[in-house]
Design a protein around this motif. Structure first.
Motif, PDB file in Angstrom:
ATOM      1  N   GLU A   1       0.903  -1.211   0.014  1.00  0.00           N
ATOM      2  CA  GLU A   1      -0.065   0.052   0.050  1.00  0.00           C
ATOM      3  C   GLU A   1       0.909   1.116   0.057  1.00  0.00           C
ATOM      4  N   MET A   2       2.314   1.129  -0.368  1.00  0.00           N
ATOM      5  CA  MET A   2       2.830   2.308  -0.054  1.00  0.00           C
ATOM      6  C   MET A   2       2.779   3.338  -0.982  1.00  0.00           C
ATOM      7  N   ARG A   3       2.198   2.935  -2.488  1.00  0.00           N
ATOM      8  CA  ARG A   3       2.237   4.002  -3.305  1.00  0.00           C
ATOM      9  C   ARG A   3       0.908   4.744  -3.145  1.00  0.00           C
ATOM     10  N   ALA A   4      -0.015   3.617  -2.940  1.00  0.00           N
ATOM     11  CA  ALA A   4      -1.347   4.324  -2.638  1.00  0.00           C
ATOM     12  C   ALA A   4      -1.275   5.408  -1.570  1.00  0.00           C
ATOM     13  N   TYR A   5      -0.883   4.990  -0.414  1.00  0.00           N
ATOM     14  CA  TYR A   5      -0.637   5.898   0.743  1.00  0.00           C
ATOM     15  C   TYR A   5      -0.258   7.230   0.426  1.00  0.00           C
ATOM     16  N   ALA A   6       1.126   7.013  -0.354  1.00  0.00           N
ATOM     17  CA  ALA A   6       1.875   8.431  -0.790  1.00  0.00           C
ATOM     18  C   ALA A   6       0.707   9.231  -1.542  1.00  0.00           C
ATOM     19  N   ARG A   7      -0.128   8.420  -2.570  1.00  0.00           N
ATOM     20  CA  ARG A   7      -0.850   9.358  -3.454  1.00  0.00           C
ATOM     21  C   ARG A   7      -1.818   9.975  -2.687  1.00  0.00           C
ATOM     22  N   SER A   8      -2.488   9.198  -1.500  1.00  0.00           N
ATOM     23  CA  SER A   8      -3.520   9.773  -0.886  1.00  0.00           C
ATOM     24  C   SER A   8      -3.226  11.156  -0.186  1.00  0.00           C
ATOM     25  N   LYS A   9      -1.984  11.085   0.350  1.00  0.00           N
ATOM     26  CA  LYS A   9      -1.591  12.340   1.105  1.00  0.00           C
ATOM     27  C   LYS A   9      -1.086  13.359   0.227  1.00  0.00           C
ATOM     28  N   GLY A  10      -0.971  13.159  -1.090  1.00  0.00           N
ATOM     29  CA  GLY A  10      -0.747  14.234  -2.109  1.00  0.00           C
ATOM     30  C   GLY A  10       0.758  14.206  -2.287  1.00  0.00           C
ATOM     31  N   TRP A  11       1.533  13.351  -1.780  1.00  0.00           N
ATOM     32  CA  TRP A  11       3.089  13.273  -1.756  1.00  0.00           C
ATOM     33  C   TRP A  11       3.349  12.850  -3.418  1.00  0.00           C
ATOM     34  N   TRP A  12       2.666  12.056  -4.024  1.00  0.00           N
ATOM     35  CA  TRP A  12       3.109  11.347  -5.182  1.00  0.00           C
ATOM     36  C   TRP A  12       1.906  11.684  -6.105  1.00  0.00           C
ATOM     37  N   ASP A  13       1.851  12.065  -7.407  1.00  0.00           N
ATOM     38  CA  ASP A  13       0.646  12.089  -8.205  1.00  0.00           C
ATOM     39  C   ASP A  13       0.350  10.982  -8.832  1.00  0.00           C
ATOM     40  N   GLY A  14       1.110  10.027  -8.931  1.00  0.00           N
ATOM     41  CA  GLY A  14       0.686   8.728  -9.532  1.00  0.00           C
ATOM     42  C   GLY A  14       1.078   8.567 -10.941  1.00  0.00           C
ATOM     43  N   GLU A  15       1.515   9.579 -11.409  1.00  0.00           N
ATOM     44  CA  GLU A  15       2.215   9.614 -12.910  1.00  0.00           C
ATOM     45  C   GLU A  15       3.649   9.657 -12.931  1.00  0.00           C
ATOM     46  N   LYS A  16       4.182  10.388 -12.377  1.00  0.00           N
ATOM     47  CA  LYS A  16       5.628  10.379 -12.633  1.00  0.00           C
ATOM     48  C   LYS A  16       6.274   9.141 -11.975  1.00  0.00           C
ATOM     49  N   GLU A  17       7.532   8.920 -12.328  1.00  0.00           N
ATOM     50  CA  GLU A  17       8.326   7.784 -11.734  1.00  0.00           C
ATOM     51  C   GLU A  17       8.303   7.682 -10.180  1.00  0.00           C
ATOM     52  N   PHE A  18       7.921   6.846  -9.401  1.00  0.00           N
ATOM     53  CA  PHE A  18       7.683   6.822  -7.969  1.00  0.00           C
ATOM     54  C   PHE A  18       9.307   6.808  -7.475  1.00  0.00           C
ATOM     55  N   ASP A  19       9.517   7.639  -6.727  1.00  0.00           N
ATOM     56  CA  ASP A  19      11.099   7.829  -5.853  1.00  0.00           C
ATOM     57  C   ASP A  19      10.556   7.728  -4.469  1.00  0.00           C
ATOM     58  N   PHE A  20      11.090   6.548  -3.907  1.00  0.00           N
ATOM     59  CA  PHE A  20      10.866   6.333  -2.523  1.00  0.00           C
ATOM     60  C   PHE A  20      11.533   7.442  -1.449  1.00  0.00           C
ATOM     61  N   ALA A  21      12.622   7.594  -1.646  1.00  0.00           N
ATOM     62  CA  ALA A  21      13.371   8.707  -1.105  1.00  0.00           C
ATOM     63  C   ALA A  21      12.679  10.080  -1.231  1.00  0.00           C
ATOM     64  N   ALA A  22      12.552  10.605  -2.141  1.00  0.00           N
ATOM     65  CA  ALA A  22      11.958  11.767  -2.690  1.00  0.00           C
ATOM     66  C   ALA A  22      10.438  12.081  -1.983  1.00  0.00           C
ATOM     67  N   THR A  23       9.663  10.735  -1.879  1.00  0.00           N
ATOM     68  CA  THR A  23       8.393  10.913  -1.501  1.00  0.00           C
ATOM     69  C   THR A  23       8.285  10.771  -0.206  1.00  0.00           C
ATOM     70  N   TYR A  24       8.902   9.615   0.737  1.00  0.00           N
ATOM     71  CA  TYR A  24       8.776   9.624   1.980  1.00  0.00           C
ATOM     72  C   TYR A  24       9.689  10.448   2.880  1.00  0.00           C
ATOM     73  N   SER A  25      10.912  11.051   2.423  1.00  0.00           N
ATOM     74  CA  SER A  25      11.890  11.721   3.089  1.00  0.00           C
ATOM     75  C   SER A  25      11.485  12.712   4.188  1.00  0.00           C
ATOM     76  N   TYR A  26      10.638  13.524   3.661  1.00  0.00           N
ATOM     77  CA  TYR A  26      10.200  14.751   4.415  1.00  0.00           C
ATOM     78  C   TYR A  26       9.438  14.198   5.559  1.00  0.00           C
ATOM     79  N   VAL A  27       8.834  13.249   5.570  1.00  0.00           N
ATOM     80  CA  VAL A  27       7.990  12.462   6.613  1.00  0.00           C
ATOM     81  C   VAL A  27       8.914  11.956   7.873  1.00  0.00           C
ATOM     82  N   ASN A  28       9.961  11.532   7.433  1.00  0.00           N
ATOM     83  CA  ASN A  28      10.964  10.849   8.462  1.00  0.00           C
ATOM     84  C   ASN A  28      11.800  11.887   9.118  1.00  0.00           C
ATOM     85  N   THR A  29      11.502  11.548  10.699  1.00  0.00           N
ATOM     86  CA  THR A  29      12.260  12.351  11.326  1.00  0.00           C
ATOM     87  C   THR A  29      13.731  12.330  11.836  1.00  0.00           C
TER      88      THR A  29
END
Length: 193
Positions: free
Chosen positions: A89-117
């Motif tokens: 569910e990683m990509r769907a969660y990122a999309r639901s939060k508006g972190w990823w548009d679902g179209e451009k190539e998915f980049d885990f570090a770029a998408t999830y880094s700013y929520v990582n403390t």
């Protein structure tokens, strides 16, 4: 530790860790002091035949199979677009939060880094310096060279002060099953000792 206990290959250890992560989550203070500081974890998992990098953000995770060369981790997300296994569910969660548009190539570090403390000011430098030191010796890394790298204070790999390096480990894992694996551990918090 549970991955080591319950699995006989790196990929099976990866499965053990992500199953536990999905069931129990993660958290807890990473310092003995009363200062509240937590971060999500990254793992280098290796056996005689293969290696994986596993990085997490909450219950979500991405894993990259290391195909060759050198690879390191250092308190930041480093898996970008090469994702070999992931939370379903990683990509769907990122999309639901508006972190990823679902179209451009998915980049885990770029998408999830700013929520990582774990965005400590030194992590990027340590990661880059560690990669440089490993790359400098690429193809000829011995246990002694790896110990030198882990002792390096100038790069920030061997940290001092409020966030000290608490220990280091170097493992030699021969691909030939008849040869023993050798593991070196620090006996003190400071690998320079």
């Amino acid at each position: 530790r549970l991955g080591l206990e319950r699995a006989d290959t790196a990929e099976k250890a990866l499965t053990v860790i992500v199953d536990l992560l999905e069931k129990y989550g993660q958290g807890g203070n990473c310092m003995e002091s009363h200062m509240a500081f937590t971060y999500h974890n990254s793992f280098l998992i290796a056996d005689r035949k293969e290696a994986w990098v596993l990085e997490t953000s909450g219950k979500y995770w991405a894993a990259e199979k290391v195909e060759g060369g050198v690879r390191n981790i250092s308190n930041q997300l480093s898996i970008t677009t090469k994702i070999d296994r992931e939370h379903p569910e990683m990509r769907a969660y990122a999309r639901s939060k508006g972190w990823w548009d679902g179209e451009k190539e998915f980049d885990f570090a770029a998408t999830y880094s700013y929520v990582n403390t774990a965005r400590m000011t030194t992590s990027r430098g340590r990661y880059c310096e560690g990669y440089k030191l490993l790359n400098k010796h690429k193809g000829s890394i011995t246990s002694e060279i790896m110990m030198e790298i882990l002792r390096d204070k100038e790069s920030g790999i061997n940290m001092e002060g409020g966030f000290m390096t608490t220990g280091s480990m170097v493992s030699v894992l021969p691909q030939q099953p008849h040869l023993p694996c050798i593991h070196f551990f620090t006996g003190t918090p400071d690998p320079a000792r």
